[in-house]
Design a protein around this motif. Sequence first.
Motif, short mmCIF file in Angstrom:
data_model
loop_
_atom_site.label_atom_id
_atom_site.label_comp_id
_atom_site.label_asym_id
_atom_site.label_seq_id
_atom_site.Cartn_x
_atom_site.Cartn_y
_atom_site.Cartn_z
N VAL A 46 -3.94 -2.34 6.24
CA VAL A 46 -5.24 -2.53 6.91
C VAL A 46 -5.22 -3.74 7.84
O VAL A 46 -6.27 -4.13 8.35
CB VAL A 46 -6.38 -2.64 5.89
N GLY A 47 -4.04 -4.36 8.03
CA GLY A 47 -3.93 -5.42 9.02
C GLY A 47 -4.12 -6.83 8.50
O GLY A 47 -4.13 -7.78 9.28
N LEU B 64 -7.01 4.35 3.98
CA LEU B 64 -6.37 3.10 3.58
C LEU B 64 -7.33 2.15 2.88
O LEU B 64 -6.95 1.47 1.92
CB LEU B 64 -5.76 2.43 4.82
N GLN B 65 -8.56 2.03 3.37
CA GLN B 65 -9.53 1.12 2.75
C GLN B 65 -9.87 1.58 1.33
O GLN B 65 -9.98 0.75 0.41
CB GLN B 65 -10.79 1.04 3.60
N GLU B 66 -10.02 2.88 1.14
CA GLU B 66 -10.30 3.39 -0.21
C GLU B 66 -9.12 3.16 -1.13
O GLU B 66 -9.30 2.82 -2.32
CB GLU B 66 -10.62 4.89 -0.13
N ALA B 67 -7.91 3.32 -0.60
CA ALA B 67 -6.73 3.07 -1.42
C ALA B 67 -6.66 1.61 -1.85
O ALA B 67 -6.37 1.30 -3.01
CB ALA B 67 -5.47 3.45 -0.65
N LEU B 68 -6.95 0.69 -0.93
CA LEU B 68 -6.93 -0.73 -1.25
C LEU B 68 -7.95 -1.06 -2.33
O LEU B 68 -7.66 -1.78 -3.30
CB LEU B 68 -7.20 -1.54 0.01
N ALA B 69 -9.16 -0.53 -2.20
CA ALA B 69 -10.21 -0.81 -3.19
C ALA B 69 -9.80 -0.28 -4.57
O ALA B 69 -10.03 -0.95 -5.59
CB ALA B 69 -11.52 -0.19 -2.74
N ILE C 276 -6.15 2.94 11.90
CA ILE C 276 -4.83 3.53 12.13
C ILE C 276 -4.18 2.86 13.34
O ILE C 276 -2.98 2.61 13.35
CB ILE C 276 -4.96 5.04 12.33
N LYS C 277 -4.97 2.56 14.38
CA LYS C 277 -4.41 1.86 15.55
C LYS C 277 -3.83 0.51 15.14
O LYS C 277 -2.70 0.16 15.50
CB LYS C 277 -5.50 1.65 16.60
N ALA C 278 -4.60 -0.24 14.37
CA ALA C 278 -4.11 -1.54 13.95
C ALA C 278 -2.86 -1.40 13.09
O ALA C 278 -1.92 -2.17 13.19
CB ALA C 278 -5.21 -2.27 13.17
N PHE C 279 -2.87 -0.38 12.26
CA PHE C 279 -1.74 -0.15 11.36
C PHE C 279 -0.47 0.17 12.13
O PHE C 279 0.60 -0.37 11.86
CB PHE C 279 -2.12 1.00 10.41
#
Length: 625
Positions: free
Chosen positions: A418-419, A379-384, A595-598
């Motif tokens: 990502v929360g 998810l972080q890579e997708a956001l960037a 993933i937990k936060a998501f």
Amino acid sequence: MVDAAGLAIAGILGIVGAVCIMQALNPHLHWSLFVPKQIQSCEVQLLQTPPLFPSQAGATLEPTQLTQRQHVFLSLLTLQLLTAWLLGMSLTFLARICRACRMSAKPSYAPMDPEVQFSFTLVEHLSFHAFFAGMTCLGLMTDSFSVVTGSSWELYVLFVGAQTASNVLEALYWAVYLPADAGVPAFGWPVVSSVLPVLGEPLDTCKDYFFAGIALSTGTWQGYLFASIAVGILVFSNIYLSTKHKHALGRDLLAVRKVCFPSKTEGFLATQTSPTKLAIALSEDLPQAVLQSLFVLTCGGSPTQYAFIGLSITKIICCLSLRAIALRQDDRHGEASATNVELYQMMVFALSFVVGPQHSWMLIVKFWLASSLGEVGRLQEALAMYQEVLEVRRSVLGPRHPSTLTTQHDVAFSLDNVGRHQEALAMFQEVLEVRRQVLGPRHPSTLLTQDRVAFSLLGEVGRRQEALAMLQEVLEVQRQVLGPRHPDTLATQNHVAFSLYKLGRHQEALAMYQEVLEVQRQVLGPRHPDTLTTQNNVAFSLDKLGRHQEALAILHEVLEVQRQVLGPRHPDTLATQHNVASSLGEEKPQVPNVIKAFYQSFPARKRLVKRLRSTARSRTILSLT
């Protein structure tokens, strides 16, 4: 048997490949078909035998003699393929007759020990390589290679004749000794497919050996070096395949044996993009294409050499680009997304040398890459990646361009994943306001963003009733504009059900989830990730209504299918496994913090209906914890 789509693709590739190769061999070659008006005027014209094994592959012949050789050998190759196909189909009828004669005995097929089978496969492949090496030596002795002209037609005729004869003999064996518990296949296609461009591995190996012969024919140290590297690539590739794909080697590469004992029902795309085929494309075809391109730049090239390079590149592109499609057809969506990530990363790397970072092609591929990264849980890579594309599109296209708004919508969605919910809500509202002005309030993209704004409001306790009203408004318009069975409509209906769930109206939520599930099973299929997510939500609604055993049974069913469809490490699979363990009081699997936060704080994720327009289909996942 191959499916209709496979036959269509095979036909198109075959025709395009044949035309390209023939045009490469002679740019002035034209084909004409004469149909007589009366049968009585039909006559057969016999062509004279051209000079066989001419010096330097025909480079010293007159143009008329070269044209005559092309006509004769193309006709001979066509006749060989037609004859082999007819023999294969005849052996199909023979197999049925043999099956009928011994049906009463019903012998059972005892699978050969894998190590013994691999030994037989290895011997077969070594025999193939020995045969190709022998043909290369024959070509060198008869001066049938030339940097200017390429390879003699006689060598290709010899290869096609020997390969199809070997396939026919193997088909004859299986026609007579095919076990009673194995289906009777059609032998016509497997017999000829191994000698066709792109589709057949033996032809790829043959052209690599012929390249070594062309390099040796130069008589220079550069030519000897290129030939040595070409043979070294073949040796390395076979060692790698024998180590990493030893048990799949014979099944995936020997067409006649594969069609007799298929491991499962699979279409043409799955066959042509199997892991073994992909391994060959990357370990053999890609290095050979690079090596042969360097040879052309260094020593010059012939039409045959350009055709060799074109075939290798075509096969690599087909394997990489069609692999994800084949996996999705086989309901292996997790592997398909991972394959797309690898493909798009390679495309970004290649485009970086061809176009600039602000080129539209580069932005489209990066957008696809970001979507695939989100699908596999990175998810972080997708956001960037989304933010990088958004920055360029804002500067090049402007902040109100539809493509810019689409990217901004996906940036907001990634922020949600990502929360970072408040930032996401503010960006969704900004996109919604502009889309209403630019596209109109009833445009599918505007409705999609409005759905996301309403869904984001569910995270705020005091505004859940407002969110429900907004979602119901969007759902009503989507049913009118898109229809009740469109993926966007189903996603919004899923969100309405989730809103009812959050408001404690569990019976209404269950009824709506079940309605969505029924439609998704019909539209998407029972093993699609969106269908599995809705089935997961049905389980949680049942749990809230006190029907715990039913809920747990559904969760177990969903978890088993997700492991097959998405893989054991996919975020959806981990979330379901976490919830099953929670309900049973077992040790929970280690789920990454993101993933937990998501899944716990803001349980939603998306899929794209079409990558080019980025219509996100959000999937709500509930949590027991």
